[in-house]
Structure formats: C-alpha cells, structure tokens
Design a protein around this motif. Structure first.
Motif, short mmCIF file in Angstrom:
data_model
loop_
_atom_site.label_atom_id
_atom_site.label_comp_id
_atom_site.label_asym_id
_atom_site.label_seq_id
_atom_site.Cartn_x
_atom_site.Cartn_y
_atom_site.Cartn_z
N ARG A 98 -25.37 -46.43 -22.36
CA ARG A 98 -26.02 -47.37 -21.45
C ARG A 98 -27.12 -46.70 -20.63
NH1 ARG A 98 -20.96 -47.29 -18.09
NH2 ARG A 98 -21.49 -46.12 -16.20
N GLY A 99 -27.44 -45.43 -20.99
CA GLY A 99 -28.57 -44.75 -20.39
C GLY A 99 -28.28 -43.99 -19.13
N ASP A 100 -27.02 -43.87 -18.73
CA ASP A 100 -26.66 -43.14 -17.52
C ASP A 100 -26.35 -41.69 -17.89
OD1 ASP A 100 -25.74 -42.20 -15.12
OD2 ASP A 100 -24.35 -43.85 -14.74
N THR A 106 -21.67 -35.50 -16.22
CA THR A 106 -20.49 -35.25 -15.38
C THR A 106 -19.21 -35.36 -16.21
OG1 THR A 106 -21.66 -36.08 -13.43
CG2 THR A 106 -19.25 -36.00 -13.33
N GLU A 107 -19.12 -36.40 -17.04
CA GLU A 107 -17.90 -36.62 -17.83
C GLU A 107 -17.74 -35.53 -18.90
OE1 GLU A 107 -15.62 -38.64 -17.07
OE2 GLU A 107 -16.67 -39.87 -15.59
N TYR A 108 -18.82 -35.20 -19.59
CA TYR A 108 -18.72 -34.15 -20.61
C TYR A 108 -18.37 -32.81 -19.98
CZ TYR A 108 -20.05 -36.56 -24.90
OH TYR A 108 -20.04 -37.36 -26.01
N LEU A 109 -18.90 -32.55 -18.80
CA LEU A 109 -18.57 -31.30 -18.13
C LEU A 109 -17.09 -31.26 -17.77
CD1 LEU A 109 -19.51 -28.62 -16.98
CD2 LEU A 109 -20.17 -29.80 -14.87
N SER A 131 -30.69 -35.30 -17.32
CA SER A 131 -30.57 -35.94 -16.01
C SER A 131 -31.40 -35.25 -14.93
CB SER A 131 -29.10 -35.95 -15.56
OG SER A 131 -28.68 -34.65 -15.20
N ASN A 132 -31.96 -34.07 -15.27
CA ASN A 132 -32.76 -33.28 -14.31
C ASN A 132 -31.95 -32.84 -13.10
OD1 ASN A 132 -35.28 -33.29 -15.70
ND2 ASN A 132 -35.57 -35.41 -15.09
N ASP A 133 -30.63 -32.76 -13.27
CA ASP A 133 -29.76 -32.25 -12.20
C ASP A 133 -29.64 -30.74 -12.38
OD1 ASP A 133 -27.48 -31.39 -10.69
OD2 ASP A 133 -26.80 -33.46 -10.58
N LYS A 134 -30.34 -29.98 -11.54
CA LYS A 134 -30.40 -28.53 -11.73
C LYS A 134 -29.04 -27.86 -11.57
CE LYS A 134 -35.24 -28.23 -10.29
NZ LYS A 134 -36.19 -27.69 -9.29
N THR A 135 -28.29 -28.28 -10.53
CA THR A 135 -26.98 -27.66 -10.30
C THR A 135 -26.04 -27.95 -11.46
OG1 THR A 135 -27.27 -27.91 -7.91
CG2 THR A 135 -25.02 -27.54 -8.72
N LEU A 136 -26.01 -29.18 -11.90
CA LEU A 136 -25.15 -29.57 -13.02
C LEU A 136 -25.57 -28.84 -14.29
CD1 LEU A 136 -22.76 -31.53 -13.40
CD2 LEU A 136 -24.40 -33.24 -14.17
N SER A 137 -26.88 -28.67 -14.49
CA SER A 137 -27.38 -27.98 -15.68
C SER A 137 -26.94 -26.53 -15.71
CB SER A 137 -28.91 -28.06 -15.73
OG SER A 137 -29.37 -29.39 -15.82
N VAL A 138 -27.04 -25.87 -14.58
CA VAL A 138 -26.62 -24.47 -14.52
C VAL A 138 -25.12 -24.35 -14.79
CG1 VAL A 138 -26.33 -22.47 -13.00
CG2 VAL A 138 -28.49 -23.76 -12.98
N THR A 139 -24.32 -25.20 -14.16
CA THR A 139 -22.87 -25.15 -14.36
C THR A 139 -22.50 -25.39 -15.81
OG1 THR A 139 -22.53 -25.95 -12.10
CG2 THR A 139 -20.67 -26.12 -13.62
N ALA A 140 -23.09 -26.41 -16.40
CA ALA A 140 -22.76 -26.75 -17.79
C ALA A 140 -23.19 -25.65 -18.75
CB ALA A 140 -23.41 -28.08 -18.16
N SER A 141 -24.39 -25.12 -18.57
CA SER A 141 -24.88 -24.08 -19.49
C SER A 141 -24.07 -22.81 -19.35
CB SER A 141 -26.37 -23.81 -19.24
OG SER A 141 -26.58 -23.28 -17.94
N GLN A 142 -23.62 -22.49 -18.13
CA GLN A 142 -22.77 -21.31 -17.95
C GLN A 142 -21.43 -21.51 -18.66
OE1 GLN A 142 -23.46 -18.45 -16.64
NE2 GLN A 142 -25.46 -18.89 -15.77
N LEU A 143 -20.91 -22.71 -18.57
CA LEU A 143 -19.64 -22.99 -19.24
C LEU A 143 -19.79 -22.89 -20.75
CD1 LEU A 143 -16.68 -23.81 -18.91
CD2 LEU A 143 -17.42 -26.21 -18.92
N TRP A 144 -20.90 -23.40 -21.28
CA TRP A 144 -21.15 -23.28 -22.72
C TRP A 144 -21.22 -21.81 -23.13
CZ3 TRP A 144 -26.42 -24.67 -25.40
CH2 TRP A 144 -26.28 -24.55 -26.78
N ARG A 145 -21.95 -21.04 -22.35
CA ARG A 145 -22.08 -19.60 -22.65
C ARG A 145 -20.72 -18.91 -22.60
NH1 ARG A 145 -22.44 -15.85 -18.66
NH2 ARG A 145 -23.06 -13.74 -19.31
N GLU A 146 -19.91 -19.23 -21.58
CA GLU A 146 -18.61 -18.56 -21.44
C GLU A 146 -17.63 -18.98 -22.52
OE1 GLU A 146 -17.56 -19.72 -17.52
OE2 GLU A 146 -19.12 -18.47 -16.57
N SER A 147 -17.73 -20.24 -22.98
CA SER A 147 -16.79 -20.70 -23.99
C SER A 147 -17.19 -20.26 -25.39
CB SER A 147 -16.69 -22.24 -23.95
OG SER A 147 -17.94 -22.83 -24.29
#
Length: 607
Positions: A98-100, A106-109, A131-147
């Motif tokens: 639905r474009g959100d 947030t849900e995928y994280l 989403s251009n959410d910088k904080t969320l982007s950093v958190t998600a990318s760090q989690l991808w890297r760590e996993s």
C-alpha cells in the motif's frame, strides 16, 4: 529547439520474500500450526482493518489468536520467535503493497531481529532506504551485516548507508570492514567503491579525508588506493593532494591511463586546460589510443572547453571512424553549436549502432521537428524503443498530436500510456496538463493538476503547473500560494523563486519583494536566460532602465525567445531607442507571428 551545453555534457556520462523454516524439528509442527492460524485470520481480521497504528507485537498476536478462537494458545505461553517474525513479515508486505515503506521497514526490521536471517535484514535495509529514515537505515544495514558477516554486499551497504546518514565515524569503521572482507586481488576495486560513494554523496572535505586517508595508508603500495584518494581529493578541491595522488598512482603503475587522466582532470578543473592536455598527450601521440583521447575530450566538455573538446573528438574519429561514443558526443556538440546539418550526419551514422540507435533516433526527431518536418519527426520518435530518451520521445509524439490540432487524441494516447506504464503516471499526467495549458484550456488543466495532487500531495511539478493554470484563470493569489508552498518545501528551488518573483512583478507593485526572489534564483542559476529576463523586467518596473536593458540584452543573446524580445523592445522604447526596439520586435514577430505577449506589447506601444 534549444540544445543546451548541459545536455551535451550529461550525455557523456531480484527480490526475495521467502522465510526459510529452520531449527528444532520437534517445534516445527507447533510453529506451522500457529502460522496457519495467522494466515487464516490475519488478512481479513487485522490487515484490512489497517495496521499503521497496530499495538505491540505481543498484543497483536494475542488479539490474533483470540480472533482465531484461542485454541491451543494461552496468553501466558511464550510465542515462538519465528512465528512472531512471520507476523512482522506479513505486516511489512502489506504495508509495502500500500506504499507505506516506513511501516514496511519497521516490520521487516522487527522480523529480522527475531529471525536473524540475512534475507529479511536485507529487505529491512531496502525499505528503510526507500523511506529516507537515516536512523532506521543504519540500524537495518548493521543488522544485515552482522547476520551475514561474509556477505560483501552487506558490508558495502552498511558503509553506503552510514555515509548517507552522515554517520562518518561509523562509515570509517564500515569502510575498513568492507575493504578487509575483500580478497587481495579486489582490494583496489573496493577502495574505488569507497571513493565513488564519497564523491557521489558529495561528502565534505574533512570527513571525506578522514575516511579515505587511513584506508590509503593501510594500502600504501597500491596504485588503486592512491588513485581513489585522488578522486576524493579532486572532488573536495584539494588540488595539490589530488594531483600528487594521481602522480603516485602513475609511479606505482607506469603507463596507467586512468591515473594520467586523473592528473589531467585535476588540472583541467583548475582551468589549466593546456597543461591537462599536455599530461595526456604522450599517451595519445601515436594515434593508437582513441579511448584515452575520448576520455580527454569528456574532461574538456565538463570544463566547458568546447573548442578544444571538438578538436579531440574530431581526432578520435579520424583515428577510429566507427567510435560510437565519440560520434554521439560530436553530434551533440554540433547541436550545441547550432550546426544542425552536421549533427544530423553524425546521428544518421549511429542509427544502426546497438548502443546509440535509440538516442540517435530521438535527436533526429528533434532535428526534424525543428525544421518543421513533423511527419519525419513522428517517424523518428516511433523508432525510440529504448534508451535514455524513450519517455521523452513518447511525450514528444503527444505534443505533435496536440500541435496538429488533435488535443483529444493526444490525451487519449497519454492516458493509454499511463495505464500500460504505471511508473510513468506522474510524468504523463504533467504532459497532458501542459498540453491543455498550451491549448488554452486552463480549467481542464487545473482539474488534472488537482487530480494529480490528490494522489501525489505537495509534488513540486504539480504545484508549479497548477500555479500556471491559476494565473491563466486570473486567480493570482492562488498561484502565488502554490509558488510559496514550493519555496517553503525547498528554499533553493530556482524555478519557484523565479516564477514567484515574476508573477509578483506582473500582478502587483511589490517590486522589491519580487526582486528579492529573482535575485535568489539568479544566484542559483546565473546563466539561465529566463531568470535573467525576470531580473531585467523587475529592474524595468523599478525604473532602472539601463540595468534592465543590459540584463534583457544578455538574456536575448542567450535565448531568442519572443517574450524576452517583447520585454527588451519595451525597455528600449521607453529609453528612446525606438528603431532598435522595432528591429527586435520585427525579428521576433517574423519567427513567432502569433505570440500573444509580443503582439500585445507592440499594439500597446506602437502608434
């Protein structure tokens, strides 16, 4: 048909949603039961009702199981992480559809934290970036890297995201990790990726150097490392360091053309053009390196040294007549110089070249259109079945229909394209509305802009178009309100600033306020004839005739536009230079006999 130098220079430049079920087989039956009940109840009972304000995960799951009858689950019983992860993935999928994208991220994280699966963390990163959410982007990318610590793409993404978020300390750490993850043979390329990211994101000198220099020091024997440092230093105008780095790269790898071209680029960007050419000349002297000579021509084009670029391009074609990139660039340069016949020759020579044929057909269409041969133009545009100008060719066909008096057919054509190409919906709506404006149908255009803004709220192009429709309808206050909204969104929107100043000049006596807006636009676009014209016109309204005449002459020299001619003629008329005014008007009128502003000006002033 303006062909700008900017156009010339610019022309020279699987998703998975699967969730793998792993773990203790003894738990699988219970988890599958939970998942099946979620799937059975979740979509009708929860998602359709909306999940943007959903409660915390545990509460959502409790509600879900209660909706399913509560069989087999107690409120106090801990729910398996994998079942909760699946829930978050489902919520994220629906939010994305639905474009959100913020909710999807947030849900995928949340799912990624529970499942610890790289594929889910990757999706979280993708949606967070969208989403251009910088904080969320950093958190998600760090989690991808760590996993997925062995995944080079994950390492690179974490670095790129940190740079975009301006988290430079983290970016340095991620860059080190990314480079260290490479096999020795790929370290040089990884350093160039780091440099390219810093350049593309236009990182300021201090943080850019703080990231790049430690990496180069750790690989001081690598020519690629010094080359990468030179790229970054050049981008932040550290000229001495940039040239020294290029020279060091050449010393470590003698004869490396990229390093030599980097040194030349540093010099050319400092307007030391002949020195830059001299640096490259030893590599191209024997005529056996047309690609290197072409790269030099591109540097000269970027520096606006068009005469010297033309010489180099002609030499490339003398050395290799079938060099398609050089021929394409030469065609664009000929258009820039107004030599339409020569441009046509070059583009005709490219029409069978796989990589250039669509772009060549587009420009042949533009040339035919400028000559008034609309049938030929339509034929060329039909041949643009791909490439960077495909959408422009499609819309030019619509404009030609409208100019031929077939506005309804043009609209039907654009609407059909929009249905077949949903991703072009906004662009095609803007073209349709513009055609209506040009066809003196501002009411219909306004309705279309309103429709677009309902779907794309605060879209600047729609606001700008609507302001034009409002002005045509005499609703000046509404037009000004749209332009002010654009400026509030982006204080450096030169188009909005210029239009706001111009409309205030024409429809009010707030000339000083208007001049302020136009001055800001002129600072952003000092060579734009439309902005120069606006400044000349407001100076005229303020009574500064000499300044107005100088500005309007400059604008008219850059663009032979009938409205600029009307303004320049009026200023000259008021200064007593009436013969020159008549000459300017007469020339413009012979080329644009039906132009409204030009006709009104002459009727009002000439006895």
């Amino acid at each position: 048909m303006p062909f700008s130098r900017a156009t010339t220079r610019a022309a020279l430049r699987g998703r998975s949603r699967s969730l793998v079920v792993v773990g203790d087989p003894s738990k699988r039956a219970k988890e599958q039961d939970l998942i099946q009940r979620m799937l059975a109840t979740f979509i009708p009972a929860v998602l359709v009702a909306g999940c943007a304000t959903a409660p915390e995960p545990g509460e959502r799951l409790d509600a879900l199981f209660q909706a399913a009858g509560g069989t087999g689950v107690q409120a106090s019983e801990p729910l398996p992480d994998r079942a909760q992860a699946m829930y978050h993935v489902l919520v994220g999928q629906i939010a994305a559809e639905r474009g959100d994208v913020a909710q999807a991220a947030t849900e995928y994280l949340a799912a990624a934290k529970l499942a610890q699966q790289p594929s889910i963390a990757r999706e979280a990163t993708r949606y967070a970036l969208a989403s251009n959410d910088k904080t969320l982007s950093v958190t998600a990318s760090q989690l991808w890297r760590e996993s997925d610590p062995d995944n080079v793409q994950a390492q690179e993404a974490a670095f790129r995201v940190a740079v975009r978020a301006r988290a430079y300390t983290t970016a340095l750490e991620m860059a080190r990790s990314f480079v260290a993850a490479q096999p020795e043979s790929d370290v040089g390329e990884a350093l160039r990726v780091v440099a390219g990211t810093l350049v593309r994101d236009n990182v300021a000198a201090e943080p850019a150097m703080a990231i790049m220099q430690p990496l180069v020091e750790a690989h001081a024997d690598s020519a690629e490392a010094h080359y990468a440092l030179g790229l970054v230093a050049m981008n932040v105008e550290r000229w001495s360091l940039a040239r020294a780095s290029a020279q060091q790269a050449s010393a470590l790898r003698p004869g490396w053309s990229e390093a030599v071209l980097l040194e030349a680029g540093v010099l050319i960007k400092q307007q030391r053009v002949l020195e830059g050419i001299a640096v490259v000349e030893p590599l191209v002297r024997d005529g056996q390196a047309p690609d290197t000579r072409f790269a030099l021509a591109r540097l000269l084009l970027e520096a606006n040294a068009l005469d010297l670029a033309e010489i180099q391009l002609d030499q490339v074609l003398a050395e290799q007549a079938d060099h398609p990139e050089a021929r394409y660039a030469r065609g664009l340069l000929a258009l820039d110089r107004g030599n339409v016949d020569l441009a046509e020759q070059h583009f005709l020579a490219l029409i069978e070249q796989p990589a250039q044929r669509f772009d060549a057909a587009y420009y042949l269409g533009r040339i035919s259109e400028a000559r008034g041969d609309l049938d030929a133009a339509r034929g060329w545009y039909r041949r643009v079945a791909g490439g960077r100008h495909q959408s422009d060719a499609l819309t030019r066909r619509a404009y030609l229909m409208a100019e031929g008096g077939h506005v309804d057919e043009a609209r039907a054509y654009l609407q059909g394209l929009s249905r077949m190409n949903p991703g072009m919906q906004l662009q095609l709506l803007l073209v349709e509305a513009d055609i209506l404006l040009q066809s003196d149908q501002p009411e219909a255009a306004l309705a279309l802009y309103e429709q677009g803004l309902a779907e794309f709220p605060e879209e600047p192009d729609l606001l700008y178009g609507r302001s034009l429709a409002y002005e045509q309808l005499g609703q000046v206050d509404a037009a000004i309100a749209d332009l002010r909204a654009m400026v509030e969104q982006d204080a450096d929107d030169a188009r909005a600033l210029n239009a706001l100043g111009y409309i205030l000049t024409n429809h009010s006596q707030r000339y000083e306020e208007a001049r302020g807006y136009i001055a800001r636009a002129l600072a952003l676009r000092p060579n734009d004839p439309a902005v120069i014209d606006s400044m000349g016109w407001v100076e005229f309204r303020l009574g500064n005739l000499d300044a107005a005449a100088e500005l309007l002459r400059r604008a008219y020299a850059r663009l032979k536009d009938p409205e600029i001619a009307a303004h320049l003629g009026e200023v000259l008329w008021q200064m007593g230079e009436r013969e020159e005014a008549r000459q300017v008007w007469g020339t413009a009128l012979s080329q644009h006999p039906e132009h409204g502003t030009l006709q009104e000006t002459m009727t009002r002033l000439v006895p």
